[in-house]
Write an enzyme that holds these catalytic residues in place. Structure first.
Site, PDB file in Angstrom:
ATOM      1  N   ASN A 167     107.363 125.612  91.918  1.00  0.00           N
ATOM      2  CA  ASN A 167     107.311 126.869  92.672  1.00  0.00           C
ATOM      3  C   ASN A 167     108.160 126.700  93.937  1.00  0.00           C
ATOM      4  O   ASN A 167     107.776 125.958  94.839  1.00  0.00           O
ATOM      5  CB  ASN A 167     105.847 127.174  93.019  1.00  0.00           C
ATOM      6  N   HIS A 176     108.775 135.768  89.764  1.00  0.00           N
ATOM      7  CA  HIS A 176     108.558 134.608  90.629  1.00  0.00           C
ATOM      8  C   HIS A 176     107.973 133.492  89.778  1.00  0.00           C
ATOM      9  O   HIS A 176     107.026 133.714  89.026  1.00  0.00           O
ATOM     10  CB  HIS A 176     107.607 134.974  91.773  1.00  0.00           C
ATOM     11  N   CYS A 183     106.277 134.079  98.898  1.00  0.00           N
ATOM     12  CA  CYS A 183     106.993 134.034  97.615  1.00  0.00           C
ATOM     13  C   CYS A 183     107.604 135.384  97.228  1.00  0.00           C
ATOM     14  O   CYS A 183     108.427 135.453  96.314  1.00  0.00           O
ATOM     15  CB  CYS A 183     106.064 133.548  96.512  1.00  0.00           C
TER      16      CYS A 183
HETATM   17  N1  COA Z   1      95.568 116.349  88.792  1.00  0.00           N
HETATM   18  C1  COA Z   1      94.404 116.132  88.198  1.00  0.00           C
HETATM   19  N2  COA Z   1      93.278 116.795  88.503  1.00  0.00           N
HETATM   20  C2  COA Z   1      93.368 117.736  89.468  1.00  0.00           C
HETATM   21  C3  COA Z   1      94.574 118.015  90.134  1.00  0.00           C
HETATM   22  C4  COA Z   1      95.705 117.269  89.758  1.00  0.00           C
HETATM   23  N3  COA Z   1      96.915 117.473  90.328  1.00  0.00           N
HETATM   24  N4  COA Z   1      94.353 118.999  91.026  1.00  0.00           N
HETATM   25  C5  COA Z   1      93.057 119.331  90.933  1.00  0.00           C
HETATM   26  N5  COA Z   1      92.449 118.567  89.986  1.00  0.00           N
HETATM   27  C6  COA Z   1      91.054 118.583  89.559  1.00  0.00           C
HETATM   28  C7  COA Z   1      90.129 119.197  90.564  1.00  0.00           C
HETATM   29  O1  COA Z   1      89.758 118.267  91.551  1.00  0.00           O
HETATM   30  C8  COA Z   1      88.980 119.615  89.696  1.00  0.00           C
HETATM   31  O2  COA Z   1      88.199 118.482  89.433  1.00  0.00           O
HETATM   32  P1  COA Z   1      86.594 118.588  89.300  1.00  0.00           P
HETATM   33  O3  COA Z   1      86.364 119.492  88.121  1.00  0.00           O
HETATM   34  O4  COA Z   1      86.183 117.186  89.074  1.00  0.00           O
HETATM   35  O5  COA Z   1      86.118 119.177  90.585  1.00  0.00           O
HETATM   36  C9  COA Z   1      89.655 120.016  88.384  1.00  0.00           C
HETATM   37  O6  COA Z   1      90.945 119.410  88.406  1.00  0.00           O
HETATM   38  C10 COA Z   1      89.812 121.504  88.221  1.00  0.00           C
HETATM   39  O7  COA Z   1      90.338 122.029  89.440  1.00  0.00           O
HETATM   40  P2  COA Z   1      90.680 123.542  89.583  1.00  0.00           P
HETATM   41  O8  COA Z   1      91.198 123.790  90.971  1.00  0.00           O
HETATM   42  O9  COA Z   1      89.536 124.359  89.100  1.00  0.00           O
HETATM   43  O10 COA Z   1      91.878 123.640  88.530  1.00  0.00           O
HETATM   44  P3  COA Z   1      92.592 124.913  87.980  1.00  0.00           P
HETATM   45  O11 COA Z   1      92.408 125.010  86.537  1.00  0.00           O
HETATM   46  O12 COA Z   1      92.278 126.143  88.789  1.00  0.00           O
HETATM   47  O13 COA Z   1      94.117 124.544  88.233  1.00  0.00           O
HETATM   48  C11 COA Z   1      95.859 125.154  89.770  1.00  0.00           C
HETATM   49  C12 COA Z   1      94.579 124.344  89.546  1.00  0.00           C
HETATM   50  C13 COA Z   1      96.294 124.979  91.210  1.00  0.00           C
HETATM   51  C14 COA Z   1      96.939 124.624  88.835  1.00  0.00           C
HETATM   52  C15 COA Z   1      95.570 126.649  89.440  1.00  0.00           C
HETATM   53  O14 COA Z   1      94.430 127.091  90.142  1.00  0.00           O
HETATM   54  C16 COA Z   1      96.721 127.541  89.793  1.00  0.00           C
HETATM   55  O15 COA Z   1      97.756 127.504  89.165  1.00  0.00           O
HETATM   56  N6  COA Z   1      96.534 128.422  90.815  1.00  0.00           N
HETATM   57  C17 COA Z   1      97.597 129.288  91.276  1.00  0.00           C
HETATM   58  C18 COA Z   1      98.510 128.490  92.147  1.00  0.00           C
HETATM   59  C19 COA Z   1      99.742 129.243  92.512  1.00  0.00           C
HETATM   60  O16 COA Z   1     100.515 129.594  91.654  1.00  0.00           O
HETATM   61  N7  COA Z   1      99.937 129.460  93.810  1.00  0.00           N
HETATM   62  C20 COA Z   1     101.104 130.071  94.341  1.00  0.00           C
HETATM   63  C21 COA Z   1     101.101 131.529  94.090  1.00  0.00           C
HETATM   64  S1  COA Z   1     102.582 132.214  94.707  1.00  0.00           S
END
Ligand code: COA
Length: 325
Positions: free
Chosen positions: A282, A252, A113
């Site tokens: 993204n 970004h 990215c």
């Molecule tokens: N819809 C519904 N529930 C979802 C889901 C979706 N699309 N994706 C994951 N979940 C669930 C998980 O299974 C988990 O369930 P559980 O509590 O029963 O185990 C719960 O939601 C929380 O998951 P978690 O991974 O802790 O969520 P989060 O708050 O960290 O959000 C992201 C997930 C990916 C949105 C977040 O971590 C994020 O934005 N990370 C950075 C990603 C990014 O920008 N990457 C590129 C960088 S260049």
């Protein structure tokens, strides 16, 4: 010495839109969950004729038209990408052929990215050595081809598209004041994408799960916030620029919560941070030049404005640059 300035911007998005409502039918998720956690409402998905090099070429043509620079005048093409439809030749070579930039040499940069930010930095060094040089810097991705559409934790995040700029020696004070780039390869495993499986059976990894983006979301989130802030603080200090004098931030576009976190500690007000993640998700290396092109065409940038760029991506790679528009 002339600084390296942006002379024109362009972007090119696939026609097809994939909404959160459509994703609700594909995996167990909801529009509300996606919106609250990421800010994304929809993203674009490439179809036939919208391969990475085609989107890149479309964006390049628009940037050249705005700059008033013809294809034969381009001396260097740099494409930030990790999802070109070919591993060889480079996406930059495919763009060269597509637009007819017969006098250019061409190379890709894979910094995930951060690819566009890295590309601008390389272009700047060439332009400082030869201010008459015209460089196309492009970010282009087809992430939908590398998305596991059964993995709800990643498939909601990404989209396809391309953005481009023409860079060259700027008039007066215009151009890049400075930039800072960083990498930490020891954290590669937190955000990665395997290549297609090796045809040498001895070299197929035992844990190969397909050529998909894989991510430890929470850890990436925490690191992204810290790293982007760190890059911004360092480049502003290096160039002796006060945060409040920045007119617009082109970050970004990974996640609305990461972008909101840039405001608090950095002393940059929210309305100065350009956001379009709700429309495109993204798009990795493409996100900054698409955002820049939209901001530019909306009239958000005036001559003399200080513009701040910041990025974070797989690698990890990250950094920031400050430019006088
Ligand atoms: N819809 C519904 N529930 C979802 C889901 C979706 N699309 N994706 C994951 N979940 C669930 C998980 O299974 C988990 O369930 P559980 O509590 O029963 O185990 C719960 O939601 C929380 O998951 P978690 O991974 O802790 O969520 P989060 O708050 O960290 O959000 C992201 C997930 C990916 C949105 C977040 O971590 C994020 O934005 N990370 C950075 C990603 C990014 O920008 N990457 C590129 C960088 S260049």
């Amino acid at each position: 010495m002339k600084r390296a300035a942006i002379l024109g911007t362009g972007s090119c998005l696939p026609k097809r839109t994939l909404t959160n409502a459509e994703l609700e039918k594909m995996v167990e998720t909801s529009d509300e969950w996606i919106t609250v956690r990421t800010g994304i409402k929809e993203r674009r998905i490439a179809g036939a004729g919208e391969e990475t090099s085609k989107l890149a070429s479309g964006a390049a043509r628009k940037a050249m038209a705005m700059a008033g620079v013809g294809a034969e005048e381009i001396g260097l093409i740099i494409v930030g990408t990790m999802t070109c439809e070919k591993v060889m030749p480079s996406c930059a070579c495919l763009v060269q052929k597509e637009i007819g930039a017969v006098n250019a040499f061409a190379l890709d940069i894979n910094a995930a990215c951060s690819g566009f930010l890295y590309g601008m930095d390389v272009a700047e060094k060439y332009i400082k050595a030869d201010p008459a040089l015209k460089v196309l810097v492009i970010g282009a991705e087809n992430l939908s081809a590398r998305t596991n559409w059964e993995d709800r934790s990643t498939c909601i995040l990404f989209g396809d598209g391309a953005g481009a700029v023409v860079m060259g020696g700027g008039e007066g004070e215009r151009g890049i004041l400075g930039s800072r780039l960083f990498a930490d390869g020891s954290l590669w495993h937190l955000l990665h994408m395997d290549a297609a499986p090796s045809l040498n059976p001895d070299l197929v990894p035992v844990d190969y799960h397909g050529p998909f983006i894989r991510m430890a979301g929470q850890e990436v989130f925490k690191y992204a916030v810290r790293a982007m802030q760190d890059g911004v603080v360092k480049v502003l200090a290096q160039e002796d620029v006060a945060p409040e004098s920045v007119k617009l931030v082109i970050p970004h576009q990974a996640n609305i919560r990461i972008l909101n976190s840039l405001t608090g500690r950095l002393g940059i007000s929210a309305e100065k941070i350009y956001i379009n993640v709700h429309k495109y998700g993204n798009t990795s290396a493409a996100s900054m030049p698409i955002a820049l092109d939209e901001a530019n065409r909306e009239g958000r940038l005036q001559p003399g404005d200080l513009v701040l760029f910041c990025a974070f991506g797989g690698g990890f790679t990250w950094g920031a640059a400050v430019m006088r528009w």
